[in-house]
Design an enzyme around this catalytic site. Structure first.
Site, PDB file in Angstrom:
ATOM      1  N   HIS A 116       7.369  -7.103  -2.411  1.00 26.22           N
ATOM      2  CA  HIS A 116       7.199  -6.558  -1.057  1.00 26.22           C
ATOM      3  C   HIS A 116       8.215  -7.212  -0.107  1.00 26.22           C
ATOM      4  O   HIS A 116       8.104  -7.065   1.112  1.00 26.22           O
ATOM      5  CB  HIS A 116       5.806  -6.886  -0.507  1.00 26.22           C
ATOM      6  CG  HIS A 116       4.657  -6.211  -1.197  1.00 26.22           C
ATOM      7  ND1 HIS A 116       4.692  -4.910  -1.630  1.00 26.22           N
ATOM      8  CD2 HIS A 116       3.407  -6.669  -1.481  1.00 26.22           C
ATOM      9  CE1 HIS A 116       3.515  -4.592  -2.160  1.00 26.22           C
ATOM     10  NE2 HIS A 116       2.729  -5.646  -2.095  1.00 26.22           N
TER      11      HIS A 116
ATOM     12  N   SER B  57      -4.940   2.860   3.955  1.00 29.63           N
ATOM     13  CA  SER B  57      -5.105   2.239   2.644  1.00 29.63           C
ATOM     14  C   SER B  57      -5.219   0.718   2.805  1.00 29.63           C
ATOM     15  O   SER B  57      -6.075   0.062   2.195  1.00 29.63           O
ATOM     16  CB  SER B  57      -3.889   2.599   1.767  1.00 29.63           C
ATOM     17  OG  SER B  57      -3.954   1.938   0.539  1.00 29.63           O
TER      18      SER B  57
ATOM     19  N   LYS C 146       0.801  -1.233   0.000  1.00 30.71           N
ATOM     20  CA  LYS C 146       0.000   0.000   0.000  1.00 30.71           C
ATOM     21  C   LYS C 146       0.838   1.290   0.000  1.00 30.71           C
ATOM     22  O   LYS C 146       0.387   2.340   0.465  1.00 30.71           O
ATOM     23  CB  LYS C 146      -0.995   0.039   1.192  1.00 30.71           C
ATOM     24  CG  LYS C 146      -1.793  -1.205   1.441  1.00 30.71           C
ATOM     25  CD  LYS C 146      -2.269  -1.935   0.230  1.00 30.71           C
ATOM     26  CE  LYS C 146      -3.284  -1.255  -0.610  1.00 30.71           C
ATOM     27  NZ  LYS C 146      -3.560  -2.053  -1.863  1.00 30.71           N
TER      28      LYS C 146
HETATM   29  N1  LIG Z   1      -1.264   7.190  -9.756  1.00 26.65           N
HETATM   30  C1  LIG Z   1      -1.456   7.169  -8.440  1.00 26.65           C
HETATM   31  N2  LIG Z   1      -1.475   8.328  -7.752  1.00 26.65           N
HETATM   32  C2  LIG Z   1      -1.686   8.325  -6.409  1.00 26.65           C
HETATM   33  N3  LIG Z   1      -1.896   7.204  -5.674  1.00 26.65           N
HETATM   34  C3  LIG Z   1      -1.883   6.025  -6.334  1.00 26.65           C
HETATM   35  C4  LIG Z   1      -1.659   5.944  -7.729  1.00 26.65           C
HETATM   36  N4  LIG Z   1      -1.697   4.633  -8.076  1.00 26.65           N
HETATM   37  C5  LIG Z   1      -1.959   3.939  -6.968  1.00 26.65           C
HETATM   38  N5  LIG Z   1      -2.076   4.767  -5.909  1.00 26.65           N
HETATM   39  C6  LIG Z   1      -2.429   4.444  -4.514  1.00 26.65           C
HETATM   40  O1  LIG Z   1      -1.513   3.521  -3.966  1.00 26.65           O
HETATM   41  C7  LIG Z   1      -2.212   2.728  -2.971  1.00 26.65           C
HETATM   42  C8  LIG Z   1      -2.067   1.253  -3.332  1.00 26.65           C
HETATM   43  O2  LIG Z   1      -0.769   0.885  -2.960  1.00 26.65           O
HETATM   44  P1  LIG Z   1      -0.015  -0.348  -3.643  1.00 26.65           P
HETATM   45  O3  LIG Z   1      -0.091  -0.233  -5.108  1.00 26.65           O
HETATM   46  O4  LIG Z   1       1.333  -0.377  -3.017  1.00 26.65           O
HETATM   47  O5  LIG Z   1      -0.890  -1.582  -3.166  1.00 26.65           O
HETATM   48  S1  LIG Z   1      -0.386  -3.099  -3.194  1.00 26.65           S
HETATM   49  O6  LIG Z   1       0.616  -3.235  -2.136  1.00 26.65           O
HETATM   50  O7  LIG Z   1       0.154  -3.417  -4.503  1.00 26.65           O
HETATM   51  O8  LIG Z   1      -1.616  -3.877  -2.865  1.00 26.65           O
HETATM   52  C9  LIG Z   1      -3.657   3.183  -3.006  1.00 26.65           C
HETATM   53  O9  LIG Z   1      -3.756   4.189  -2.004  1.00 26.65           O
HETATM   54  P2  LIG Z   1      -5.139   4.610  -1.306  1.00 26.65           P
HETATM   55  O10 LIG Z   1      -5.931   5.303  -2.357  1.00 26.65           O
HETATM   56  O11 LIG Z   1      -4.744   5.539  -0.192  1.00 26.65           O
HETATM   57  O12 LIG Z   1      -5.791   3.365  -0.792  1.00 26.65           O
HETATM   58  C10 LIG Z   1      -3.763   3.733  -4.408  1.00 26.65           C
HETATM   59  O13 LIG Z   1      -4.836   4.610  -4.603  1.00 26.65           O
END
Ligand SMILES: Nc1ncnc2c1ncn2[C@@H]1O[C@H](COP(=O)(O)OS(=O)(=O)O)[C@@H](OP(=O)(O)O)[C@H]1O
Length: 323
Positions: free
Chosen positions: A133, A163, A78
């Site tokens: 991860h 998240s 996340k």
């Molecule tokens: N382009 C872009 N801009 C801003 N934020 C973004 C973007 N892409 C992914 N996200 C946000 O990243 C969060 C997901 O984290 P991960 O991709 O690490 O998740 S995972 O570990 O692969 O399951 C999740 O955060 P939250 O929205 O706070 O839940 C996603 O919305």
């Protein structure tokens, strides 16, 4: 009703007063926790998602052959993994930049430890892009010879926790408790990825073994174009202005949310069903923790953070308006 943490909002408080995740439970919290743990697989002190995990592959990860031009995105869950999957795909693939390809980012920058599609990684053409991860001590030893490039992306842990709570509850349905119950579990490291503090400290303290660049979710959010330049510089990739525009345009939250190759909605539907109500691309902001933590939870978190991260030199951004 169990599970709600109602607090009176004090004048000037920025924290939400009501735990939005609070739901009525008709069985004890201890059962919930056991329930979530059945989805975890502990190997060498680290919690993996039990499925899809090829345990034989994990046992032999140390010997997984690393190529000089492999590139790894390493994150605690996340923290911006799928964002970087998209970015790396866009930087490395002209086809993807031009919107001509049909491959999902998950296939362009696959997870090393969760090989959903059972791809033969050895047959993939170079440069291979990977996400993981994993903690520093479980990655293939080839990485420790500084053979390949690593970008370690971290995010302020309060936003990570929020998240993660929505993800565990509304996407993968591995958790059905309250926010308070999830917070305890997160702070004890009984989640996929184990303890956030151990992950970031382990990677940072062992950074000299690796060819690694640390970046934050928040710097990406505040200055996407500047961050893409920083990534390209580290990777030794020169992009024209036009290509840079194409990367930045397609890596925004708004674009990714509706891009079926980047938003993981297909993967959620295949793995967890069409009725899943959550999304990987949920809010994509800095500071959403203020809508979740009560004053007391925030103070408790801060105390633990200060104890665990004492003397840790990297900075964290907790608010969109912070420099
Ligand atoms: N382009 C872009 N801009 C801003 N934020 C973004 C973007 N892409 C992914 N996200 C946000 O990243 C969060 C997901 O984290 P991960 O991709 O690490 O998740 S995972 O570990 O692969 O399951 C999740 O955060 P939250 O929205 O706070 O839940 C996603 O919305």
């Amino acid at each position: 009703m169990r599970g709600h943490s109602e607090k009176t909002r004090k004048e000037g408080d920025f924290l939400q007063t009501r735990n939005p995740g609070g739901i009525a439970l008709d069985f004890p919290a201890s059962e919930l926790i056991e329930d979530m743990e059945k989805f975890l697989f502990k190997f060498k002190g680290y919690y993996f998602n039990r499925s899809p995990l090829d345990i034989g592959f994990i046992e032999n990860l140390d010997n997984f052959e690393i190529r000089e031009n492999d590139v790894f995105i390493i994150t605690y869950p996340k923290s911006g993994t799928i964002w970087f999957q998209q970015l790396l795909s866009l930087i490395y693939s002209e086809e993807h930049r031009k919107g001509a390809g049909k491959l999902e980012t998950m296939d362009r920058t696959p997870f090393l430890e969760y090989n959903f599609r059972k791809v033969d990684f050895e047959k993939r053409p170079s440069p291979r892009l990977f996400s993981t991860h994993l903690p520093y001590y479980l990655v293939p030893s080839g990485l420790k010879n500084k053979k390949a490039k690593i970008i370690y992306v971290y995010r302020n842990p309060k936003d990570v926790m929020c998240s993660y709570f929505h993800f565990a509850k509304n996407v993968i349905s591995q958790f059905i408790g309250t926010f308070e119950e999830f917070m305890k579990q997160f702070l004890e490291g009984r989640v996929i990825g184990s303890l956030w503090f151990d992950h970031i400290k382990g990677w940072y303290e062992h950074r000299s073994l690796f060819n690694i660049q640390f970046m934050t979710y928040e710097e990406m959010k505040k200055d996407l174009r500047g961050s893409v330049s920083k990534i390209c510089k580290f990777l030794g990739k020169g992009l024209s202005e036009e290509d840079m525009d194409a990367v930045v345009r397609q890596a925004t939250f708004e674009n990714m949310k509706y891009d079926p190759l980047a938003n993981y909605d297909n993967i959620i539907a295949i793995r967890y069903g069409l009725d899943v109500k959550g999304h990987f691309l949920r809010k994509g902001t800095i500071g959403d923790w203020k809508n979740h933590l009560t004053v007391e939870q925030n103070e408790r978190f801060d105390k633990i953070f200060q104890r665990e991260m004492k003397d840790f030199p990297l900075e964290f951004i907790w608010d969109m308006n912070e420099d």
